[in-house]
Design a protein around this motif. Structure first.
Motif, PDB file in Angstrom:
ATOM      1  N   UNK A  96       0.854  -1.204   0.000  1.00 45.34           N
ATOM      2  CA  UNK A  96       0.000   0.000   0.000  1.00 45.34           C
ATOM      3  C   UNK A  96       0.882   1.243   0.000  1.00 45.34           C
ATOM      4  N   UNK A  97       0.520   2.196  -0.846  1.00 44.29           N
ATOM      5  CA  UNK A  97       1.329   3.417  -0.965  1.00 44.29           C
ATOM      6  C   UNK A  97       0.447   4.559  -1.462  1.00 44.29           C
ATOM      7  N   UNK A  98       1.000   5.768  -1.406  1.00 43.06           N
ATOM      8  CA  UNK A  98       0.303   6.952  -1.933  1.00 43.06           C
ATOM      9  C   UNK A  98       1.253   7.706  -2.852  1.00 43.06           C
ATOM     10  N   UNK A  99       0.735   8.096  -4.023  1.00 46.32           N
ATOM     11  CA  UNK A  99       1.526   8.917  -4.949  1.00 46.32           C
ATOM     12  C   UNK A  99       1.248  10.387  -4.666  1.00 46.32           C
ATOM     13  N   UNK A 100       2.325  11.191  -4.663  1.00 42.60           N
ATOM     14  CA  UNK A 100       2.191  12.646  -4.507  1.00 42.60           C
ATOM     15  C   UNK A 100       2.902  13.300  -5.680  1.00 42.60           C
ATOM     16  N   UNK A 101       2.159  14.007  -6.525  1.00 47.67           N
ATOM     17  CA  UNK A 101       2.783  14.673  -7.672  1.00 47.67           C
ATOM     18  C   UNK A 101       3.247  16.066  -7.253  1.00 47.67           C
ATOM     19  N   UNK A 102       4.489  16.384  -7.585  1.00 42.41           N
ATOM     20  CA  UNK A 102       5.019  17.738  -7.341  1.00 42.41           C
ATOM     21  C   UNK A 102       5.543  18.268  -8.681  1.00 42.41           C
ATOM     22  N   UNK A 103       5.974  19.516  -8.704  1.00 41.48           N
ATOM     23  CA  UNK A 103       6.443  20.113  -9.968  1.00 41.48           C
ATOM     24  C   UNK A 103       7.563  19.303 -10.621  1.00 41.48           C
ATOM     25  N   UNK A 104       8.510  18.840  -9.801  1.00 39.64           N
ATOM     26  CA  UNK A 104       9.720  18.221 -10.364  1.00 39.64           C
ATOM     27  C   UNK A 104       9.598  16.719 -10.605  1.00 39.64           C
ATOM     28  N   UNK A 105       8.522  16.113 -10.109  1.00 41.08           N
ATOM     29  CA  UNK A 105       8.397  14.667 -10.288  1.00 41.08           C
ATOM     30  C   UNK A 105       7.298  14.083  -9.421  1.00 41.08           C
ATOM     31  N   UNK A 106       7.555  12.882  -8.877  1.00 42.57           N
ATOM     32  CA  UNK A 106       6.520  12.163  -8.149  1.00 42.57           C
ATOM     33  C   UNK A 106       7.130  11.442  -6.953  1.00 42.57           C
ATOM     34  N   UNK A 107       6.506  11.623  -5.793  1.00 40.55           N
ATOM     35  CA  UNK A 107       6.907  10.859  -4.607  1.00 40.55           C
ATOM     36  C   UNK A 107       5.992   9.658  -4.451  1.00 40.55           C
ATOM     37  N   UNK A 108       6.574   8.527  -4.045  1.00 36.23           N
ATOM     38  CA  UNK A 108       5.791   7.355  -3.671  1.00 36.23           C
ATOM     39  C   UNK A 108       6.053   7.135  -2.189  1.00 36.23           C
ATOM     40  N   UNK A 109       5.012   7.296  -1.362  1.00 34.63           N
ATOM     41  CA  UNK A 109       5.174   7.059   0.079  1.00 34.63           C
ATOM     42  C   UNK A 109       4.453   5.774   0.460  1.00 34.63           C
ATOM     43  N   UNK A 110       5.191   4.855   1.055  1.00 39.13           N
ATOM     44  CA  UNK A 110       4.628   3.556   1.441  1.00 39.13           C
ATOM     45  C   UNK A 110       4.031   3.622   2.844  1.00 39.13           C
ATOM     46  N   UNK A 111       3.000   2.804   3.071  1.00 36.53           N
ATOM     47  CA  UNK A 111       2.431   2.729   4.422  1.00 36.53           C
ATOM     48  C   UNK A 111       3.460   2.153   5.398  1.00 36.53           C
ATOM     49  N   UNK A 112       4.233   1.183   4.913  1.00 40.07           N
ATOM     50  CA  UNK A 112       5.271   0.553   5.745  1.00 40.07           C
ATOM     51  C   UNK A 112       6.641   0.764   5.111  1.00 40.07           C
ATOM     52  N   UNK A 113       7.703   0.915   5.943  1.00 36.52           N
ATOM     53  CA  UNK A 113       9.045   1.088   5.380  1.00 36.52           C
ATOM     54  C   UNK A 113       9.436  -0.100   4.482  1.00 36.52           C
ATOM     55  N   UNK A 114      10.142   0.199   3.405  1.00 34.76           N
ATOM     56  CA  UNK A 114      10.541  -0.824   2.429  1.00 34.76           C
ATOM     57  C   UNK A 114      12.052  -1.066   2.489  1.00 34.76           C
ATOM     58  N   UNK A 115      12.421  -2.325   2.313  1.00 36.88           N
ATOM     59  CA  UNK A 115      13.839  -2.679   2.373  1.00 36.88           C
ATOM     60  C   UNK A 115      14.506  -2.501   1.009  1.00 36.88           C
ATOM     61  N   UNK A 116      15.708  -1.928   1.044  1.00 36.18           N
ATOM     62  CA  UNK A 116      16.568  -1.826  -0.146  1.00 36.18           C
ATOM     63  C   UNK A 116      15.893  -1.163  -1.347  1.00 36.18           C
ATOM     64  N   UNK A 117      15.386   0.043  -1.129  1.00 37.21           N
ATOM     65  CA  UNK A 117      14.906   0.856  -2.263  1.00 37.21           C
ATOM     66  C   UNK A 117      16.161   1.266  -3.027  1.00 37.21           C
ATOM     67  N   UNK A 118      16.254   0.861  -4.289  1.00 41.79           N
ATOM     68  CA  UNK A 118      17.521   0.964  -5.019  1.00 41.79           C
ATOM     69  C   UNK A 118      17.417   1.893  -6.214  1.00 41.79           C
ATOM     70  N   UNK A 119      18.302   2.904  -6.260  1.00 42.04           N
ATOM     71  CA  UNK A 119      18.292   3.837  -7.393  1.00 42.04           C
ATOM     72  C   UNK A 119      18.569   3.092  -8.700  1.00 42.04           C
ATOM     73  N   UNK A 120      17.828   3.459  -9.732  1.00 41.08           N
ATOM     74  CA  UNK A 120      18.022   2.822 -11.038  1.00 41.08           C
ATOM     75  C   UNK A 120      17.016   1.714 -11.302  1.00 41.08           C
TER      76      UNK A 120
END
Length: 395
Positions: A353-377
């Motif tokens: 479960x997560x929520x998308x937040x759109x901002x001018x420069x892009x998009x945030x994805x905020x998860x209900x629970x912390x996620x392990x090893x979010x990896x750039x790329x």
């Protein structure tokens, strides 16, 4: 009769896809993509492309459909391999399978198929296509495969409406055992063949050997950061805006060698990825060490002990506008809009479960629970129920 060109990979899934299309009355042509020449980094006897193209040819012969091999290794090198090297060099971890689908199978391969007079291109992916029709217009949906254990919609998260319009996924309604059963009943040579692992359409490749072709080894330090480090106990500051809060949650922690102790050496930070456990070769710990961060500039790998180490976890991530992609363009968010979704940051991860937040420069994805090893790329993909509606590269 509508003409369908099937990407026959020499595996059981695409073999059965071709069989089903023939049963449905399409004119079917099998095409095998050769994407790789260099055997020096292939794990020998582990599905080199020759065996695969041979199996694909035998299946086509059995089904009585025309077959040919096309050599896309030049385009593959340009669009996938060079990109991979560049990403690893910059300390990011690319996903070649997602790229291969976007750049090769559903772009170059699709164009060749259309030049051969095809109406559609079909693959052996475990996913489904839906269509929403309203007033003359058609909107295509990418839906998860019925077999939850094999669903491959994530790998197609970068497809466009145009590409989906011309795609068919004949086995999306089936489970893997059902696919194998059909292959056995039809006496297809691929019926019992193991699923291929490794890079898309190359077969099994030793990734470090592959990377060492261009990224030269250079010795560096492995530093262990204790879980009690002050960096993890920082209290959340007071935020003036929600965007500030999201920036804080998705920030990259700034580690220095003096924050921990040197516990070993490695042959190049660019060979490692966040969350990685294997290949560190550091003993003397109760629990295994995990990579929590790589610094390719200073050539340092930061590690933490145990899979609950706080350095592995984050609650939010960011996608830049230029790396943001909506399959359902009609659902794309405008700045300040939000959307509750289910999201995953890697293949086979249960949806979160997560929520998308759109901002001018892009998009945030905020998860209900912390996620392990979010990896750039890597790619984050988001769903509404079982429909994949968009994705982006984690920045």
């Amino acid at each position: 009769m509508e003409r369908v060109i099937v990407g026959l990979s020499g595996g059981v899934d695409s073999s059965v896809a071709a069989y089903l299309l023939k049963q449905q009355g399409y004119e079917v042509i099998g095409l095998f993509m050769k994407n790789w020449h260099d055997d020096s980094v292939t794990i020998s006897n582990e599905c080199p492309w020759l065996d695969d193209s041979n199996d694909a040819m035998l299946v086509a012969d059995k089904l009585g459909i025309p077959f040919q091999t096309i050599d896309l290794s030049e385009q593959y090198k340009e669009r996938i391999v060079d990109y991979m090297f560049k990403e690893y060099e910059n300390g990011r971890t690319p996903n070649p399978d997602v790229l291969c689908n976007r750049e090769i199978k559903f772009d170059i391969f699709m164009k060749i198929a259309m030049e051969l007079g095809a109406d559609y291109v079909a693959t052996g992916h475990y996913c489904r296509k839906g269509v929403i029709e309203s007033n003359e217009t058609k909107t295509y949906q990418l839906l998860a495969g019925v077999d939850a254990n094999k669903d491959q919609s994530y790998f197609l998260c970068q497809l466009s409406q145009d590409q989906l319009a011309k795609s068919l996924f004949p086995i999306g309604e089936l489970t893997k055992p059902e696919v194998r059963k059909i292959a056995t009943e039809q006496d297809l040579v691929t019926a019992e063949k193991k699923d291929s692992q490794g890079l898309c359409f190359i077969g099994k490749v030793k990734l470090p050997d592959f990377l060492q072709q261009q990224l030269k080894p250079k010795a560096g330090k492995i530093v262990e950061i204790p879980k009690e480090n002050i960096i993890y106990t920082t209290e959340e500051p007071n935020f003036n805006t929600n965007q500030e809060r999201l920036e804080f949650l998705s920030r990259k922690l700034d580690y220095h060698v003096e924050d921990g102790k040197v516990v070993g050496t490695h042959q190049g930070a660019h060979y490692f990825t966040k969350g990685q456990r294997k290949g560190l070769a550091v003993g003397g710990h109760t629990e295994p060490l995990f990579v929590i961060e790589t610094d390719v500039v200073e050539n340092v790998i930061y590690t933490g002990e145990g899979k609950q180490h706080p350095g592995l976890y984050k609650k939010a991530l960011f996608v830049k506008n230029e790396e943001l992609h909506w399959i359902r363009e009609d659902l794309a968010l405008n700045p300040d809009e939000t959307m509750p979704v289910l999201a995953r940051i890697r293949y086979r991860q249960p949806l979160q479960k997560a929520t998308l937040y759109k901002v001018e420069s892009g998009l945030y994805v905020e998860f209900d629970n912390p996620q392990s090893a979010i990896t750039e790329g890597q790619f984050v993909a988001w769903y509404l129920e079982d429909e994949l509606v968009g994705s982006g590269v984690i920045s």
